[in-house]
Design a protein around this motif. Structure first.
Motif, PDB file in Angstrom:
ATOM      1  N   THR A  85       0.779  -1.294  -0.014  1.00 56.64           N
ATOM      2  CA  THR A  85      -0.036  -0.044   0.048  1.00 56.64           C
ATOM      3  C   THR A  85       0.759   1.047   0.095  1.00 56.64           C
ATOM      4  OG1 THR A  85      -1.729  -1.323   1.194  1.00 56.64           O
ATOM      5  CG2 THR A  85      -1.850   1.275   1.221  1.00 56.64           C
ATOM      6  N   LEU A 136       2.372   1.687  -3.551  1.00 59.08           N
ATOM      7  CA  LEU A 136       1.548   2.232  -4.391  1.00 59.08           C
ATOM      8  C   LEU A 136       0.991   3.635  -4.381  1.00 59.08           C
ATOM      9  CD1 LEU A 136      -0.810  -1.134  -4.662  1.00 59.08           C
ATOM     10  CD2 LEU A 136       0.736   0.175  -6.466  1.00 59.08           C
ATOM     11  N   GLN A 137       0.765   3.947  -2.966  1.00 62.04           N
ATOM     12  CA  GLN A 137       0.438   5.273  -2.667  1.00 62.04           C
ATOM     13  C   GLN A 137       1.621   6.310  -2.808  1.00 62.04           C
ATOM     14  OE1 GLN A 137      -0.695   5.063   1.662  1.00 62.04           O
ATOM     15  NE2 GLN A 137      -2.950   4.696   0.783  1.00 62.04           N
ATOM     16  N   ARG A 195       4.046   6.181  -5.549  1.00 62.67           N
ATOM     17  CA  ARG A 195       4.458   6.007  -6.762  1.00 62.67           C
ATOM     18  C   ARG A 195       5.580   6.846  -7.233  1.00 62.67           C
ATOM     19  NH1 ARG A 195       1.604   3.223 -10.653  1.00 62.67           N
ATOM     20  NH2 ARG A 195       3.685   3.206 -11.702  1.00 62.67           N
ATOM     21  N   ALA A 211       3.965  -2.306  -9.659  1.00 63.04           N
ATOM     22  CA  ALA A 211       2.671  -1.623  -9.203  1.00 63.04           C
ATOM     23  C   ALA A 211       1.331  -2.515  -9.468  1.00 63.04           C
ATOM     24  CB  ALA A 211       2.423  -0.358  -9.833  1.00 63.04           C
ATOM     25  N   LEU A 212       1.517  -3.006 -10.892  1.00 63.99           N
ATOM     26  CA  LEU A 212       0.011  -3.722 -11.174  1.00 63.99           C
ATOM     27  C   LEU A 212      -0.056  -5.056 -10.453  1.00 63.99           C
ATOM     28  CD1 LEU A 212      -2.541  -4.007 -13.013  1.00 63.99           C
ATOM     29  CD2 LEU A 212      -0.689  -5.123 -14.715  1.00 63.99           C
ATOM     30  N   SER A 217      -1.318  -4.087  -6.858  1.00 67.57           N
ATOM     31  CA  SER A 217      -2.781  -3.938  -7.066  1.00 67.57           C
ATOM     32  C   SER A 217      -3.480  -5.137  -7.070  1.00 67.57           C
ATOM     33  CB  SER A 217      -3.001  -3.037  -8.174  1.00 67.57           C
ATOM     34  OG  SER A 217      -2.339  -1.611  -7.989  1.00 67.57           O
ATOM     35  N   ASP A 218      -3.088  -6.150  -7.937  1.00 68.37           N
ATOM     36  CA  ASP A 218      -3.764  -7.209  -8.109  1.00 68.37           C
ATOM     37  C   ASP A 218      -3.922  -8.083  -6.721  1.00 68.37           C
ATOM     38  OD1 ASP A 218      -4.481  -6.633 -10.943  1.00 68.37           O
ATOM     39  OD2 ASP A 218      -2.860  -8.276 -11.641  1.00 68.37           O
ATOM     40  N   GLU A 261      -6.398  -6.438  -4.396  1.00 71.29           N
ATOM     41  CA  GLU A 261      -7.512  -6.737  -4.821  1.00 71.29           C
ATOM     42  C   GLU A 261      -7.916  -8.046  -5.007  1.00 71.29           C
ATOM     43  OE1 GLU A 261      -8.029  -4.747  -8.504  1.00 71.29           O
ATOM     44  OE2 GLU A 261      -7.605  -2.836  -7.731  1.00 71.29           O
TER      45      GLU A 261
END
Length: 150
Positions: free
Chosen positions: A106, A109-110, A112, A122-123, A126-127, A130
């Motif tokens: 997190t 990602l926050q 970047r 990052a992908l 994120s995956d 999720e």
């Protein structure tokens, strides 16, 4: 005129530093400020060496998490999983969904703009956050419901 030792060992001003990444530039400000609107948080002053250490540890964590995600995705895409692979799958999922891992992903990602992770990483993060992993073509739900609470 006698020069002191301190003048020979001084750190060059920030304007003279050459930074390899945006993260090094930001961290070189010698203050770590939590990414929070909470007024109880105050910036933490750090030395250049401490900032470099924190940056290296963060990159190391990102690399380890990426490795775990790739290992997990190689198991999740299989139709027939051995008992050993099933055990590894559960272990990897638990590691990736731990408070520490989720917090690290997190944060990265926050933030970047620091340039610590690339778009592909990052992908991946994120995956996972999720509830998915990717096999390169499609997102596959993590078998979170299979994890035993042992």
């Amino acid at each position: 005129m006698i020069e002191s030792k301190a003048s020979h060992n001084r750190t060059p001003p920030l304007s003279e530093h050459v930074f390899q990444t945006k993260a090094e530039q930001i961290l070189s400000s010698q203050t770590i400020a939590p990414d929070s609107k909470d007024p109880s948080f105050e910036p933490i002053p750090v030395t250049n060496e401490q900032a470099a250490f924190l940056l290296a540890k963060t990159k190391e964590s990102a690399s380890e998490l990426t490795r775990l995600i790739y290992l997990l995705s190689n198991i999740v895409v299989k139709d027939d999983v051995t008992a050993e692979e099933y055990s590894l799958e559960q272990s990897y999922i638990k590691d990736l969904l731990s408070e520490s891992s989720v917090s690290t992903m997190t944060f990265l990602l926050q933030n970047r703009q620091l340039g610590i992770i690339d778009d592909k990483t990052a992908l991946l993060f994120s995956d996972v956050l999720e509830g998915y992993v990717s096999d390169g073509q499609q997102r596959i739900p993590l078998p979170i419901d299979k994890i035993s609470n042992q």
